[in-house]
Enzyme design. Sequence first.
Site, PDB file in Angstrom:
ATOM      1  N   GLY A 213       0.817  -1.205   0.000  1.00 19.48           N
ATOM      2  CA  GLY A 213       0.000   0.000   0.000  1.00 19.48           C
ATOM      3  C   GLY A 213       0.845   1.246   0.000  1.00 19.48           C
ATOM      4  O   GLY A 213       2.042   1.200   0.300  1.00 19.48           O
ATOM      5  N   GLY A 218      -1.144   2.941   6.784  1.00 21.76           N
ATOM      6  CA  GLY A 218      -1.301   2.232   8.053  1.00 21.76           C
ATOM      7  C   GLY A 218      -0.648   0.860   8.109  1.00 21.76           C
ATOM      8  O   GLY A 218      -1.007   0.044   8.955  1.00 21.76           O
ATOM      9  N   LYS A 219       0.329   0.604   7.262  1.00 20.59           N
ATOM     10  CA  LYS A 219       0.957  -0.727   7.247  1.00 20.59           C
ATOM     11  C   LYS A 219       1.697  -1.000   8.565  1.00 20.59           C
ATOM     12  O   LYS A 219       1.565  -2.064   9.158  1.00 20.59           O
ATOM     13  CB  LYS A 219       1.918  -0.848   6.049  1.00 20.59           C
ATOM     14  CG  LYS A 219       1.202  -0.668   4.720  1.00 20.59           C
ATOM     15  CD  LYS A 219       2.115  -0.829   3.531  1.00 20.59           C
ATOM     16  CE  LYS A 219       3.116   0.308   3.371  1.00 20.59           C
ATOM     17  NZ  LYS A 219       2.482   1.605   3.082  1.00 20.59           N
ATOM     18  N   HIS A 434      -6.979  34.840 -14.352  1.00 18.60           N
ATOM     19  CA  HIS A 434      -6.510  33.467 -14.524  1.00 18.60           C
ATOM     20  C   HIS A 434      -7.419  32.490 -13.749  1.00 18.60           C
ATOM     21  O   HIS A 434      -7.915  31.518 -14.314  1.00 18.60           O
ATOM     22  CB  HIS A 434      -5.057  33.361 -14.026  1.00 18.60           C
ATOM     23  CG  HIS A 434      -4.468  31.993 -14.187  1.00 18.60           C
ATOM     24  ND1 HIS A 434      -3.613  31.669 -15.208  1.00 18.60           N
ATOM     25  CD2 HIS A 434      -4.616  30.860 -13.452  1.00 18.60           C
ATOM     26  CE1 HIS A 434      -3.259  30.401 -15.095  1.00 18.60           C
ATOM     27  NE2 HIS A 434      -3.855  29.888 -14.018  1.00 18.60           N
ATOM     28  N   GLU A 435      -7.635  32.793 -12.480  1.00 18.17           N
ATOM     29  CA  GLU A 435      -8.467  31.886 -11.660  1.00 18.17           C
ATOM     30  C   GLU A 435      -9.919  31.920 -12.118  1.00 18.17           C
ATOM     31  O   GLU A 435     -10.586  30.883 -12.161  1.00 18.17           O
ATOM     32  CB  GLU A 435      -8.354  32.237 -10.172  1.00 18.17           C
ATOM     33  CG  GLU A 435      -6.958  32.062  -9.569  1.00 18.17           C
ATOM     34  CD  GLU A 435      -6.345  30.686  -9.818  1.00 18.17           C
ATOM     35  OE1 GLU A 435      -7.101  29.698  -9.945  1.00 18.17           O
ATOM     36  OE2 GLU A 435      -5.102  30.598  -9.915  1.00 18.17           O
ATOM     37  N   HIS A 438     -10.267  29.557 -14.991  1.00 12.45           N
ATOM     38  CA  HIS A 438     -10.433  28.150 -14.582  1.00 12.45           C
ATOM     39  C   HIS A 438     -11.875  27.904 -14.150  1.00 12.45           C
ATOM     40  O   HIS A 438     -12.509  26.927 -14.550  1.00 12.45           O
ATOM     41  CB  HIS A 438      -9.546  27.831 -13.372  1.00 12.45           C
ATOM     42  CG  HIS A 438      -8.105  27.643 -13.701  1.00 12.45           C
ATOM     43  ND1 HIS A 438      -7.675  26.782 -14.664  1.00 12.45           N
ATOM     44  CD2 HIS A 438      -6.977  28.198 -13.153  1.00 12.45           C
ATOM     45  CE1 HIS A 438      -6.339  26.816 -14.704  1.00 12.45           C
ATOM     46  NE2 HIS A 438      -5.905  27.678 -13.799  1.00 12.45           N
TER      47      HIS A 438
HETATM   48  P1  ADP Z   1       2.693   3.169   6.519  1.00 15.21           P
HETATM   49  O1  ADP Z   1       3.463   2.203   7.344  1.00 15.21           O
HETATM   50  O2  ADP Z   1       1.700   2.516   5.618  1.00 15.21           O
HETATM   51  O3  ADP Z   1       3.520   4.186   5.801  1.00 15.21           O
HETATM   52  P2  ADP Z   1       1.815   4.089   9.071  1.00 15.21           P
HETATM   53  O4  ADP Z   1       1.296   2.851   9.660  1.00 15.21           O
HETATM   54  O5  ADP Z   1       3.159   4.523   9.497  1.00 15.21           O
HETATM   55  O6  ADP Z   1       1.765   4.028   7.484  1.00 15.21           O
HETATM   56  O7  ADP Z   1       0.743   5.241   9.331  1.00 15.21           O
HETATM   57  C1  ADP Z   1       1.102   6.493   9.840  1.00 15.21           C
HETATM   58  C2  ADP Z   1       0.044   7.010  10.778  1.00 15.21           C
HETATM   59  O8  ADP Z   1      -1.167   7.304  10.074  1.00 15.21           O
HETATM   60  C3  ADP Z   1      -0.364   6.032  11.837  1.00 15.21           C
HETATM   61  O9  ADP Z   1       0.502   6.068  12.927  1.00 15.21           O
HETATM   62  C4  ADP Z   1      -1.755   6.523  12.198  1.00 15.21           C
HETATM   63  O10 ADP Z   1      -1.676   7.633  13.069  1.00 15.21           O
HETATM   64  C5  ADP Z   1      -2.290   7.025  10.878  1.00 15.21           C
HETATM   65  N1  ADP Z   1      -3.103   6.003  10.208  1.00 15.21           N
HETATM   66  C6  ADP Z   1      -2.876   5.456   8.998  1.00 15.21           C
HETATM   67  N2  ADP Z   1      -3.854   4.569   8.674  1.00 15.21           N
HETATM   68  C7  ADP Z   1      -4.697   4.530   9.719  1.00 15.21           C
HETATM   69  C8  ADP Z   1      -5.896   3.796  10.014  1.00 15.21           C
HETATM   70  N3  ADP Z   1      -6.413   2.917   9.159  1.00 15.21           N
HETATM   71  N4  ADP Z   1      -6.485   4.032  11.194  1.00 15.21           N
HETATM   72  C9  ADP Z   1      -5.988   4.915  12.075  1.00 15.21           C
HETATM   73  N5  ADP Z   1      -4.877   5.627  11.864  1.00 15.21           N
HETATM   74  C10 ADP Z   1      -4.228   5.462  10.701  1.00 15.21           C
END
Ligand code: ADP
Length: 606
Positions: A213, A218-219, A434-435, A438
């Site tokens: 991902g 959130g990995k 310009h804006e 758009h």
């Molecule tokens: P990755 O490892 O995918 O780069 P992280 O796990 O480090 O991402 O996510 C960074 C932060 O974003 C987490 O510490 C949390 O605060 C927030 N976050 C990301 N996804 C979620 C989720 N599904 N639920 C709650 N917090 C999340």
Amino acid sequence: MVIFVAKKNGKKKKKNNKKKNLYFVITAIVLIIIAAALTIYVVATNKKGDNTEIAYTELIREIGDGNVEKVEMTTGSTTVKVKLKDETDERKCIVPNTQAFVELIQSKVEDGNNIELNQKKPNVFITIFSNLFTLLPTILLVVLFVMLFKLQGLGDKSKVYDTETTKSKITFGDVAGLDEEKQEMIEIVDFLKNPDKFYEMGAKIPRGVLLCGKPGTGKTLIAKAIAGEANVPFISMSGSEFIEMFAGLGASRVRKLFEKAKKIAPCIVFIDEIDAVGSRRTSGSGAESENNQTLNQLLVEMDGFDTEETIIVLAATNRPEMLDKALLRPGRFDRQINIALPDLNGREAILKIHAKDKKFAENIDLKNIAEDTAGFSGAELANILNEAAIIATINKHNAITNKDIEDATKKVTIGIEKHSRVVSEKDKKLTAYHEAGHAIVSSQLETQKDIKEVSIIPRGVAGGYTMYKSNEDKYYISKTEMEEKLVSLLGGRAAEKIALNDISTGASNDIEVATQIAKDMIVKYGMSDDLGPIYIDTEKDPYELQLFGEKFGDAVGAEVKIMIDNAYVKAQKLILNNMDKLNKVAEALIEKEIISAEEFQDLIRE
Ligand code: ADP
């Protein structure tokens, strides 16, 4: 400038490492200064002696004559310092054999044998202090090098002992959304908690699970939550830390990481950015073959677990396609969990979790924020709420308001407002047209007409912006939508040309984005009628286009140009047909600097 969903890719900062590096740099600087000062001192003092050397035979004679007041020796050195009674400065003398010299002067003084000695014996100092003193710069430099090697992980123990080993307190309750993915995670927790149940059934426990991902989805959080739920230790390390400039070190780190894991099993090993070490093996040399060794070691370790050892390796990557196929074979990373960017409900759930510990005004609508943040990762959403809390504090609000959150969203996506930037009347008019260009062009296009805000207040690098509502989660974008996007992107340039009869650099970013979209439409999404459904990955290999021959490359270029030209003609037409609306919006912008969706609709209604 047109804002769709501009985002910053927040890279995780390795605070601890930074802190360590800072200490190291400070210590190194102090040591270098001390070493330099000592070197200068030693050289200076030695120089003094250089001028007044005394020959060995002469020294013996002077001792015999009783003219020597003091002899200063340093163990391990053949140079002695001599102070004659009638001289103020010390002299230096090279002694062929120091031990014999000591015996000689002492016996002579005491017995008066070989040389006639009728005077008092000289004071003889044998010292090791000065020796150490001259060696100090060298010692300090050695210390410095040892520190340097340690920092690189070359010390006695590999850096693996610096890996983060924690008992994670994070649970599934901290992970919002991702309901389907959680199901798979629950299974893994079960393996860790009750491995026997599975073994008795004859099942093999999965060794490795790949979490795929984008950054911030959130990995890492999931990996920690699995460890937390199973109540097992969590060892983590980043793939990039395995890559070392010293050959063989990456492999030894992998070995040590797993040695440690085996000692504390059952546990979770988390390897972040596995693509750094696990990308396809090559036949290359140097850094590449080093990478190959590291990867081979990882494969050996994955295969080498005993069945009793319950170690589950979770690895995170944003580019699973880059990984060596060997890593994905059964018994290694044979499970994949894909973690997509959160959808509307997911975003709301994430916002709720991160809103828990913050003080909000009562009328806050998290759903509304979720609607405005399509394409944002969990980390970015968490960041927005944190920024909002900071903005609220700075503005001395009692609680975080809707406006604070809106400001935070803009700050994260476009940059901060630059009220202090002085804008000339001429520039202001140019930006306004310009804006307005758009906005007017977009309002005439079915897929682009959801305008949220138009502003000529400078923000970040942009002089102004037109913001679109993005409350629809889309998995696919149609060709029509992409074509219309090109038209609205070029609406700014078209308005400048028609209303002010001049063009400016302000359209540069629009043109860049439009050209990229047109190129992607042709070589990525196969949307060109002439060239047909074809995919050429110019990001991975810029020369790939050449494989298709020069003629094909020319055809792609010509097609991009046609798309852009068509879009520009369309944009100009729409401006010409709506000149009165354009003037109205531009004037309103010059007056108010920012207009909301409702104000915009009112202006173009009549
Ligand atoms: P990755 O490892 O995918 O780069 P992280 O796990 O480090 O991402 O996510 C960074 C932060 O974003 C987490 O510490 C949390 O605060 C927030 N976050 C990301 N996804 C979620 C989720 N599904 N639920 C709650 N917090 C999340």
